[in-house]
Design a protein around this motif. Structure first.
Motif, mmCIF file in Angstrom:
data_model
loop_
_atom_site.group_PDB
_atom_site.id
_atom_site.type_symbol
_atom_site.label_atom_id
_atom_site.label_comp_id
_atom_site.label_asym_id
_atom_site.label_seq_id
_atom_site.Cartn_x
_atom_site.Cartn_y
_atom_site.Cartn_z
ATOM 1 N N TYR A 1 0.802 -1.220 0.000
ATOM 2 C CA TYR A 1 0.000 0.000 0.000
ATOM 3 C C TYR A 1 0.834 1.269 0.000
ATOM 4 O O TYR A 1 0.412 2.297 -0.489
ATOM 5 C CB TYR A 1 -0.972 0.013 1.190
ATOM 6 C CG TYR A 1 -0.293 -0.069 2.530
ATOM 7 C CD1 TYR A 1 0.226 1.061 3.140
ATOM 8 C CD2 TYR A 1 -0.149 -1.283 3.183
ATOM 9 C CE1 TYR A 1 0.871 0.977 4.360
ATOM 10 C CE2 TYR A 1 0.483 -1.370 4.402
ATOM 11 C CZ TYR A 1 0.991 -0.234 4.975
ATOM 12 O OH TYR A 1 1.629 -0.311 6.172
ATOM 13 N N GLU A 2 2.043 1.238 0.536
ATOM 14 C CA GLU A 2 2.849 2.454 0.622
ATOM 15 C C GLU A 2 3.617 2.748 -0.657
ATOM 16 O O GLU A 2 4.217 3.809 -0.788
ATOM 17 C CB GLU A 2 3.820 2.380 1.806
ATOM 18 C CG GLU A 2 4.949 1.396 1.641
ATOM 19 C CD GLU A 2 4.629 -0.017 2.102
ATOM 20 O OE1 GLU A 2 5.546 -0.830 2.169
ATOM 21 O OE2 GLU A 2 3.461 -0.316 2.406
ATOM 22 N N ASP A 3 3.598 1.836 -1.606
ATOM 23 C CA ASP A 3 4.330 2.004 -2.854
ATOM 24 C C ASP A 3 3.388 2.375 -3.992
ATOM 25 O O ASP A 3 2.183 2.158 -3.913
ATOM 26 C CB ASP A 3 5.072 0.714 -3.225
ATOM 27 C CG ASP A 3 6.166 0.373 -2.233
ATOM 28 O OD1 ASP A 3 6.665 1.301 -1.560
ATOM 29 O OD2 ASP A 3 6.517 -0.805 -2.124
ATOM 30 N N GLY A 4 3.939 2.902 -5.058
ATOM 31 C CA GLY A 4 3.191 3.182 -6.280
ATOM 32 C C GLY A 4 3.669 2.227 -7.367
ATOM 33 O O GLY A 4 4.810 1.779 -7.346
ATOM 34 N N TYR A 5 2.798 1.926 -8.305
ATOM 35 C CA TYR A 5 3.124 0.955 -9.338
ATOM 36 C C TYR A 5 2.640 1.415 -10.706
ATOM 37 O O TYR A 5 1.630 2.102 -10.812
ATOM 38 C CB TYR A 5 2.469 -0.401 -9.031
ATOM 39 C CG TYR A 5 2.943 -1.017 -7.751
ATOM 40 C CD1 TYR A 5 4.050 -1.844 -7.737
ATOM 41 C CD2 TYR A 5 2.296 -0.765 -6.553
ATOM 42 C CE1 TYR A 5 4.505 -2.414 -6.557
ATOM 43 C CE2 TYR A 5 2.733 -1.326 -5.371
ATOM 44 C CZ TYR A 5 3.838 -2.149 -5.373
ATOM 45 O OH TYR A 5 4.280 -2.700 -4.211
ATOM 46 N N TRP A 6 3.360 0.997 -11.718
ATOM 47 C CA TRP A 6 2.924 1.130 -13.101
ATOM 48 C C TRP A 6 2.539 -0.264 -13.561
ATOM 49 O O TRP A 6 3.241 -1.230 -13.286
ATOM 50 C CB TRP A 6 4.052 1.632 -14.002
ATOM 51 C CG TRP A 6 4.336 3.083 -13.862
ATOM 52 C CD1 TRP A 6 5.355 3.647 -13.161
ATOM 53 C CD2 TRP A 6 3.595 4.161 -14.416
ATOM 54 N NE1 TRP A 6 5.291 5.009 -13.253
ATOM 55 C CE2 TRP A 6 4.221 5.348 -14.020
ATOM 56 C CE3 TRP A 6 2.462 4.236 -15.212
ATOM 57 C CZ2 TRP A 6 3.756 6.590 -14.400
ATOM 58 C CZ3 TRP A 6 2.010 5.483 -15.585
ATOM 59 C CH2 TRP A 6 2.660 6.637 -15.173
ATOM 60 N N LEU B 1 7.663 7.707 -6.962
ATOM 61 C CA LEU B 1 6.270 7.329 -7.160
ATOM 62 C C LEU B 1 5.731 6.789 -5.837
ATOM 63 O O LEU B 1 6.217 5.793 -5.322
ATOM 64 C CB LEU B 1 6.151 6.263 -8.256
ATOM 65 C CG LEU B 1 4.740 5.791 -8.588
ATOM 66 C CD1 LEU B 1 3.860 6.945 -9.047
ATOM 67 C CD2 LEU B 1 4.798 4.698 -9.651
ATOM 68 N N ILE B 2 4.740 7.500 -5.266
ATOM 69 C CA ILE B 2 4.190 7.087 -3.974
ATOM 70 C C ILE B 2 2.663 7.105 -4.031
ATOM 71 O O ILE B 2 2.060 7.756 -4.877
ATOM 72 C CB ILE B 2 4.694 7.968 -2.802
ATOM 73 C CG1 ILE B 2 4.222 9.416 -2.942
ATOM 74 C CG2 ILE B 2 6.215 7.902 -2.698
ATOM 75 C CD1 ILE B 2 4.539 10.272 -1.725
ATOM 76 N N LEU C 1 -5.829 15.997 -4.354
ATOM 77 C CA LEU C 1 -5.315 14.636 -4.435
ATOM 78 C C LEU C 1 -6.451 13.638 -4.239
ATOM 79 O O LEU C 1 -7.355 13.875 -3.440
ATOM 80 C CB LEU C 1 -4.240 14.428 -3.371
ATOM 81 C CG LEU C 1 -3.059 15.404 -3.471
ATOM 82 C CD1 LEU C 1 -2.117 15.209 -2.292
ATOM 83 C CD2 LEU C 1 -2.317 15.206 -4.780
ATOM 84 N N GLU C 2 -6.391 12.534 -4.971
ATOM 85 C CA GLU C 2 -7.438 11.525 -4.919
ATOM 86 C C GLU C 2 -6.982 10.299 -4.143
ATOM 87 O O GLU C 2 -5.900 9.766 -4.397
ATOM 88 C CB GLU C 2 -7.826 11.093 -6.329
ATOM 89 C CG GLU C 2 -8.492 12.175 -7.136
ATOM 90 C CD GLU C 2 -8.895 11.688 -8.513
ATOM 91 O OE1 GLU C 2 -9.263 10.502 -8.649
ATOM 92 O OE2 GLU C 2 -8.824 12.491 -9.449
ATOM 93 N N TYR C 3 -7.822 9.860 -3.235
ATOM 94 C CA TYR C 3 -7.549 8.668 -2.433
ATOM 95 C C TYR C 3 -7.305 7.471 -3.362
ATOM 96 O O TYR C 3 -8.024 7.257 -4.326
ATOM 97 C CB TYR C 3 -8.729 8.359 -1.513
ATOM 98 C CG TYR C 3 -8.543 7.068 -0.740
ATOM 99 C CD1 TYR C 3 -7.865 7.070 0.460
ATOM 100 C CD2 TYR C 3 -9.025 5.862 -1.228
ATOM 101 C CE1 TYR C 3 -7.672 5.897 1.180
ATOM 102 C CE2 TYR C 3 -8.839 4.684 -0.525
ATOM 103 C CZ TYR C 3 -8.158 4.713 0.674
ATOM 104 O OH TYR C 3 -7.965 3.551 1.369
ATOM 105 N N GLY D 1 -1.723 7.191 -7.254
ATOM 106 C CA GLY D 1 -0.276 7.304 -7.124
ATOM 107 C C GLY D 1 0.178 8.617 -7.733
ATOM 108 O O GLY D 1 -0.424 9.101 -8.696
ATOM 109 N N TYR D 2 1.219 9.198 -7.177
ATOM 110 C CA TYR D 2 1.733 10.477 -7.658
ATOM 111 C C TYR D 2 3.254 10.431 -7.729
ATOM 112 O O TYR D 2 3.910 9.834 -6.870
ATOM 113 C CB TYR D 2 1.303 11.623 -6.731
ATOM 114 C CG TYR D 2 -0.190 11.846 -6.747
ATOM 115 C CD1 TYR D 2 -0.768 12.637 -7.733
ATOM 116 C CD2 TYR D 2 -1.013 11.241 -5.812
ATOM 117 C CE1 TYR D 2 -2.144 12.818 -7.770
ATOM 118 C CE2 TYR D 2 -2.389 11.425 -5.843
ATOM 119 C CZ TYR D 2 -2.944 12.216 -6.827
ATOM 120 O OH TYR D 2 -4.307 12.390 -6.872
#
Length: 116
Positions: A6-11, A47-48, A94-96, A99-100
């Motif tokens: 959950y704490e990471d962002g992904y492509w 990316l978070i 920002l949207e819940y 990722g940003y």
């Protein structure tokens, strides 16, 4: 990879040479119910995930202690630039669950989103 954190962002990259024009992609999980998430930011782009209050303004979501360290925020089709603590661009809220890309000018910042 067999876990999504959950704490990471992904492509997610989908092969475009598939015969089917309609692709459904589903991820199942449970809403995060823990404490404040700390993101280790490095100089440059990071990316978070954003799991705080939905539709929170950038000014409210970024704690004052990081205002000089965050240069820009890029979302899906939106972006804003920090110009002397004033955010300029088309990313206002920002949207819940989104990722940003956060651009930092400092190395090894332990960043967190603020929530009211």
């Amino acid at each position: 990879m067999d876990h999504i954190y959950y704490e990471d962002g992904y492509w997610v990259k989908i092969k475009t040479d598939l015969d089917d024009d309609n692709i459904n992609f589903n991820v199942s999980g449970f809403p995060y119910q823990g404490n404040t998430i700390l993101h280790q930011l490095h100089e440059g782009y990071n990316l978070i995930s954003y799991l705080e209050e939905n539709n929170l303004s950038i000014e409210t979501a970024i704690p004052d202690e990081f205002s000089d360290n965050i240069i820009s925020i890029i979302g899906e089709g939106t972006a804003s630039l920090n110009n002397q603590s004033q955010w300029i661009g088309n990313l206002d809220y920002l949207e819940y669950g989104s990722g940003y890309w956060i651009r930092s000018n400092s190395n090894d910042i332990l960043f967190y989103w603020d929530s009211p």
